[in-house]
Every structure is written in structure tokens, then in C-alpha cells.
Design a protein around this motif. Structure first.
Motif, PDB file in Angstrom:
ATOM      1  N   LEU A  27       1.020  -0.855  -0.248  1.00  0.00           N
ATOM      2  CA  LEU A  27      -0.159   0.179  -0.573  1.00  0.00           C
ATOM      3  C   LEU A  27       1.203   1.490   0.220  1.00  0.00           C
ATOM      4  O   LEU A  27       0.725   2.510  -0.730  1.00  0.00           O
ATOM      5  CB  LEU A  27      -1.179   0.384   0.669  1.00  0.00           C
ATOM      6  CG  LEU A  27      -1.635  -0.604   1.572  1.00  0.00           C
ATOM      7  CD1 LEU A  27      -2.675  -0.668   2.514  1.00  0.00           C
ATOM      8  CD2 LEU A  27      -2.943  -0.935   0.271  1.00  0.00           C
ATOM      9  N   TYR A  28       2.334   1.296   0.859  1.00  0.00           N
ATOM     10  CA  TYR A  28       2.669   2.447   1.328  1.00  0.00           C
ATOM     11  C   TYR A  28       4.020   2.536   0.789  1.00  0.00           C
ATOM     12  O   TYR A  28       4.670   3.528   0.506  1.00  0.00           O
ATOM     13  CB  TYR A  28       2.727   3.037   3.019  1.00  0.00           C
ATOM     14  CG  TYR A  28       1.287   3.128   3.372  1.00  0.00           C
ATOM     15  CD1 TYR A  28       1.054   4.124   3.578  1.00  0.00           C
ATOM     16  CD2 TYR A  28       0.371   1.573   4.330  1.00  0.00           C
ATOM     17  CE1 TYR A  28      -0.342   4.334   4.079  1.00  0.00           C
ATOM     18  CE2 TYR A  28      -0.337   2.383   4.054  1.00  0.00           C
ATOM     19  CZ  TYR A  28      -0.989   3.676   4.645  1.00  0.00           C
ATOM     20  OH  TYR A  28      -2.550   3.527   5.361  1.00  0.00           O
TER      21      TYR A  28
ATOM     22  N   LYS B 231       5.174   3.976  -1.923  1.00  0.00           N
ATOM     23  CA  LYS B 231       5.505   5.627  -2.788  1.00  0.00           C
ATOM     24  C   LYS B 231       5.471   6.621  -1.278  1.00  0.00           C
ATOM     25  O   LYS B 231       6.927   7.587  -1.400  1.00  0.00           O
ATOM     26  CB  LYS B 231       4.740   6.147  -3.520  1.00  0.00           C
ATOM     27  CG  LYS B 231       3.631   5.591  -4.223  1.00  0.00           C
ATOM     28  CD  LYS B 231       2.647   6.388  -4.904  1.00  0.00           C
ATOM     29  CE  LYS B 231       2.303   5.415  -6.350  1.00  0.00           C
ATOM     30  NZ  LYS B 231       1.340   5.924  -6.759  1.00  0.00           N
ATOM     31  N   ASN B 232       5.447   5.701  -0.311  1.00  0.00           N
ATOM     32  CA  ASN B 232       6.345   6.863   1.231  1.00  0.00           C
ATOM     33  C   ASN B 232       6.972   5.913   2.244  1.00  0.00           C
ATOM     34  O   ASN B 232       7.836   6.742   2.948  1.00  0.00           O
ATOM     35  CB  ASN B 232       4.866   6.622   2.222  1.00  0.00           C
ATOM     36  CG  ASN B 232       3.699   7.320   1.528  1.00  0.00           C
ATOM     37  OD1 ASN B 232       2.135   6.498   1.266  1.00  0.00           O
ATOM     38  ND2 ASN B 232       3.998   8.920   1.351  1.00  0.00           N
TER      39      ASN B 232
ATOM     40  N   LYS C 299      10.367   6.290   1.751  1.00  0.00           N
ATOM     41  CA  LYS C 299      12.086   7.067   1.623  1.00  0.00           C
ATOM     42  C   LYS C 299      11.869   7.413   2.494  1.00  0.00           C
ATOM     43  O   LYS C 299      11.533   7.564   3.897  1.00  0.00           O
ATOM     44  CB  LYS C 299      11.624   8.184   0.844  1.00  0.00           C
ATOM     45  CG  LYS C 299      11.368   8.349  -1.203  1.00  0.00           C
ATOM     46  CD  LYS C 299      11.301   9.380  -1.873  1.00  0.00           C
ATOM     47  CE  LYS C 299      11.090   9.008  -2.863  1.00  0.00           C
ATOM     48  NZ  LYS C 299      10.234   9.936  -3.347  1.00  0.00           N
TER      49      LYS C 299
END
Lengths: 293, 257
Positions: free
Chosen positions: A88-89, A91-92, A94
Motif C-alpha cells: 500500500l505505502y 510510495k511513502n 523513502k
């Protein structure tokens, strides 16, 4: 035998001293070294207990505030429990690094609950932009940790820690791919710290090893050229086929005029034994390599 | 994170705003109107009277996204055009908060839709604010549902929030007592929930979630003085403002038509 986790804890202690916006979460693991680090930085070294899934969520929240977050845990638990969160995450993620102790068969006799032979395959399946580090030596691990520590914005990083012997071969961390032997009977590629302790210098092969993934296609060229020359590429990898590097390379070079032989464990290695035994059972030892050659 | 500017707006009439939502759902045949109806007053009060621009709001119960979009539109965070396109083909704003590479806004910082994620994310944000000693301090509000509290991750987070003394967190529990297929008491017993959270060190309040200006909102005004993480249980109704004869379970997938 060098426990790479000790190198990590020495490194992180220094890193926390110089970087206020860095936090280490540990998942009730790392005794006794982690306790020394915690004593020095009690606010930024946090035992999250056995809560792998939630810890990744907390890390995402904290990274959104500009922090670099390290999560130290057992590789298998730290990746697979929060599998949905990766999905789900992605992209988050980093500025988050997972330090997975006991990658591959690293926990040996402790059993299949602790084996981590589908670790980076899971990350690849999640489609996240991840850098996978497979340190082959202590120096290489420190180099790879600095890569994460020194950059302002990193992709998600996963460090697969396996205890290694003092290497008999020279590893150049900057290169990520090293050629250790030259020969013409076959080309051998070993992923991470595999067979390097037992490599037979009498084998007449080109031997490469790899300590980081993914790599640019041009970085793979020396291996491709060698395989074209020898006509046979043998890949040794302590990971199941789906999501493995050998699967990727097999696809990449499917139309080339050399044969590809891959050696990897199967999905459920329920055998009991130490890492050397399990590698041997999976055909990832020097005896098997000689047969393949 | 780039913080979007928020308009200071006069709150619209509750009934008007609610009707706008019903129309939004009806036009799109969008389910989960019951989930929106139950938390409508909680979020109305939060967004028009309590949230400050530096605060964070995390919608853990992603079913109520249409309401969040509407409130963000009123505050100028999303445009009229984005609102019109939301939950339609081609819009980046889905029927659950979007997963974006960069934080969309601090009032919608993360995607959601899989229950049980909001409290952990909130814990990370609150920890970051605490370590940075933010001044003025940011409060972190999280809206959770009955279904959220089924999830093990929520309990992992509740323990950690208490353990790390993340006092800037206020958990708003929309206890409408109905999940998708069942009464929530099959999973959550309120008396043990309260006693357990109290043992963990939470500041608790329990009351009607449809009465404006009830005590919890006073407490939120003086939130900085409460040196405990806060957990407010709002008893709500899934069919509030909808057809009162409709069974609450039937409202879960109700789209207003």
C-alpha cells in the motif's frame, strides 16, 4: 565468523551522534549491542517489541517528518509481516532502511520460521523502488550504510545481513560487482556472500559476485560478455526463484547464445541444519558448482 | 512537506453540507454513506472549530473519504473542479484517501482504505513532532472506526503511543457499532476497551457523537494541558440524517439513491 550486526551497531552509534534526525527502531532484537546504543540515545533508539507491521507504519509517519528511520529485526519477520504495508505505502517508504538480520539461511539451525529466502522477492513483487544490499564483507556493509546515511533522499533500502567469514577474496564495495577469478569453462555469478569461503581456485571459470541490486544494465555487461565467451552462466542465489535476481537475469538474457543454470533453494526448506548444510541441500555449495561446471 | 494554505471559512449549515454529500454519493452510486453519516458531526466540529493549520488529521476509517474531500474543499485544500471529478474515472481522488508520493496535505497526509493503519502512521508523525520540539506544537488527530479497532496493528500502535508518551495524539473513535456485516460488539466490548485503555494511560471521554460542543471539544481546546494521549469514544448512528427506518447495517453500502 563476523557478525555483520555488530558492524551495523557500531556504525549506527556514530551515525546517531552526528545526525539528530535519525531514529533506530529495533524489534526486540540485537542484544547486547543495541542496549549500548539505546543507553546513549534513549529517545531515538526505540524498542518497538514484536510489532513488525505497526513499526513500518510508524516509520512511514516519522519519515514524513524528515527523519531517516532504521528498523532492525529478523529479516523474515520484518519483511513478511508488513507485506501489506509495502504493497500500500510503497510510495511513502523513502528514507527508511530495514536491517534484516539472518537473510537467506542465516539463522540456520533455528529453523524455517527464521529463514529468509523470499525476502527481496517480496519487495520486487510489491513494485516498490527499493535498493537491496547483500553485503559480502564488513567493509562493504559499512560502505552501503554510508550510501543510505549520506544522501538527502533515499529510496527504501533493505540490508540482508548474513554472518560472513573474513573473506579470502577481495571485495570492492564501490563496484557492487566484482570479478574474483578468470577462466574459460563457465561463468559463475554468486549473489551476496555465497561460496566465497570455499571457492576452489582450481576451477577454470570466470567468477563474479554481486553485492547490490538492482544494477544498471551496463554494470552487468562484464558478466554477459563472459557468458558469451564461455557459453555457460551458472548463477548461485540464496533465494527462491520468484522475485530472484536469477529470474530477472534469465529473462534479460533469454535470447543470448549461452546456457543459464540457476541454483536456488525451493520454497519450503523444512530441513533442519546449519546454513552450510542447508546450502549443500539446496545445491548451493562448491560440490554442486563443480558438477555444474 | 509543503503545507497548503487553509481558508478561514464560516461553517456552512450542517444540514446543507450533509445534503451535498448525499448528492455526491447518489450521483456516483458511491457506497459507504452510513460510514459518512456516523462521523459527520465529529469531523464537522473538528474541521470548522478545532483543527489549526499546523495540526495533522489522519482518516484511518477510509470509508468516510467523501466527507474528508468535502471538508478539504471548504478549506480550499482541494478545488471545486477536483471535488467534482473526485471518485470518478480518471480522478486521482479515489473513494479512499489517495496514496501519493508526497504528502497531499497535513489534513490528508496518507492514503488509507485498509483498516488498522492510521494509528501507527499517527504515532510516527507525533514522534517526529516531539523529537523536533515543534513550536507551536502540532496536534495529531486520527479518526478510527469499529473495524479499525478489530485490527491487530491498531493495538500495536495504541501500546506504542502510550509507551512513548505521545501526548499530542487525539484518537476520535466513531463508534457506530455496526461493521459491514455485523454488530461490532461481537469484537469490541466497550467496558473492557475503556478499562484497558485507562490502564495503558489514556485520557478517556465517552459521549454522543452527534451533539455539537459536547465535552470532548472543550477538552480539545485545552488539549495541551492534558499530558496523556487522548481517546474519545463517540457513540454515533450509521443512519443519522438518513432514513431512520433503514437498518444501520443496510447503510454501509448505501449510496443515497
Amino acid at each position: 565468523m563476523m557478525a555483520l550486526k555488530n558492524s551495523f551497531f557500531s556504525w549506527i552509534q556514530e551515525y546517531l551522534a552526528n545526525n539528530e534526525k535519525a531514529v533506530l527502531f529495533y524489534l526486540d532484537l540485537g542484544w547486547p549491542s543495541v542496549l549500548d546504543v539505546k543507553r546513549k540515545y534513549p529517545q531515538r533508539v526505540i524498542n518497538c517489541g514484536v510489532t513488525e507491521t505497526n513499526t513500518l507504519l510508524v516509520a512511514i509517519g516519522l519519515a514524513s517528518q524528515g527523519f531517516k528511520v532504521f528498523i532492525y529485526g529478523i529479516s523474515q519477520f520484518t519483511l513478511w509481516r508488513p507485506a501489506e504495508i509495502f504493497n500500500l505505502y510503497g510510495k511513502n517508504l523513502k528514507n527508511i532502511a530495514i536491517i534484516g538480520n539472518g537473510g537467506g539461511f542465516g539463522y540456520g539451525i533455528l529453523g524455517s520460521s527464521h529463514h529468509s529466502i523470499k525476502d527481496y522477492g517480496l519487495l520486487q513483487l510489491s513494485g516498490i523502488s527499493a535498493t537491496i544490499f547483500l553485503p559480502r564483507s564488513q567493509d562493504e556493509l559499512l560502505y552501503q550504510l554510508n550510501l543510505f546515511g549520506q544522501q538527502n533522499e533515499n529510496t527504501f533500502c533493505y540490508y540482508r545481513l548474513i554472518n560472513v567469514n573474513e573473506s579470502k577474496v577481495k571485495i570492492h564495495p564501490i563496484d557492487s560487482i566484482n570479478q574474483h577469478r578468470s577462466g574459460n569453462k563457465a561463468t559463475v555469478l554468486s549473489i551476496g556472500p555465497l561460496i566465497q569461503d570455499h571457492f576452489d581456485p582450481e576451477l577454470n571459470v570466470d567468477w563474479f559476485s554481486l553485492g547490490r541490486w538492482p544494477l544498471e544494465e551496463n554494470q552487468l555487461k562484464p558478466i554477459e560478455r563472459s557468458a558469451c565467451k564461455t557459453g555457460k552462466l551458472i548463477i548461485f542465489e540464496e533465494h527462491v526463484w520468484p522475485g530472484s535476481i536469477c529470474q530477472f537475469l534469465n529473462h534479460l538474457w533469454r535470447h543470448k547464445n549461452f546456457a543459464i543454470i540457476t541454483a536456488h533453494p525451493s520454497h519450503y526448506e523444512n530441513l533442519v541444519g546449519n546454513r552450510s548444510y542447508l546450502l549443500e541441500q539446496a545445491g548451493l555449495d562448491i560440490k554442486a558448482l563443480k558438477n555444474y561446471v | 512537506m509543503e503545507q497548503q494554505s487553509k481558508k478561514n471559512v464560516l461553517p456552512p449549515k450542517r444540514e446543507d453540507l450533509f445534503q451535498e454529500l448525499v448528492t455526491f454519493h447518489k450521483k456516483r452510486k458511491l457506497p459507504h454513506l452510513g460510514s459518512v453519516a456516523s462521523c459527520f458531526d465529529i469531523l464537522y466540529d473538528l474541521f470548522f472549530f478545532r483543527l489549526t493549520p499546523q495540526d495533522y488529521f489522519i482518516l484511518s476509517k477510509g470509508h468516510a473519504t467523501s466527507l474528508l474531500y468535502l471538508l478539504l474543499k471548504y478549506h480550499g485544500v482541494i478545488s471545486e473542479a477536483e471535488w467534482d471529478r473526485a471518485c470518478r474515472n480518471g480522478s486521482p481522488l479515489a473513494a479512499h484517501p489517495p496514496f501519493a508520493e508526497k504528502m497531499y496535505d497535513n489534513w490528508m497526509p496518507f492514503g488509507s482504505g485498509s483498516l488498522g493503519c492510521g494509528l501507527g502512521l499517527a504515532a510516527g508523525v507525533a514522534l517526529g513532532c516531539l523529537l523536533q520540539k515543534k513550536d507551536p506544537p502540532s496536534q495529531v488527530f486520527v479518526l478510527v472506526s469499529d473495524g479499525d479497532l478489530n485490527a491487530g496493528t491498531s493495538w500495536e500502535a495504541l501500546h506504542l503511543i502510550a509507551q512513548l508518551k505521545l501526548y499530542s495524539i487525539t484518537i476520535l473513535y466513531d463508534s457506530n457499532e455496526y461493521q459491514a456485516t455485523t454488530h461490532s460488539t461481537e469484537f469490541i466490548n466497550h467496558s473492557s476497551l475503556k478499562s484497558y485503555l485507562s490502564t495503558l494511560g489514556y485520557h478517556l471521554w465517552e459521549g454522543d457523537g452527534h451533539i455539537p460542543s459536547d465535552p470532548p471539544w472543550y477538552q480539545i481546546q485545552t488539549i495541551n494541558q492534558v499530558t496523556q494521549p487522548k481517546f474519545f469514544i463517540f457513540h454515533t448512528k450509521k443512519n443519522f440524517r438518513l432514513n431512520p427506518t433503514m437498518h444501520p447495517l443496510a447503510t454501509h453500502y448505501y449510496d443515497g439513491s
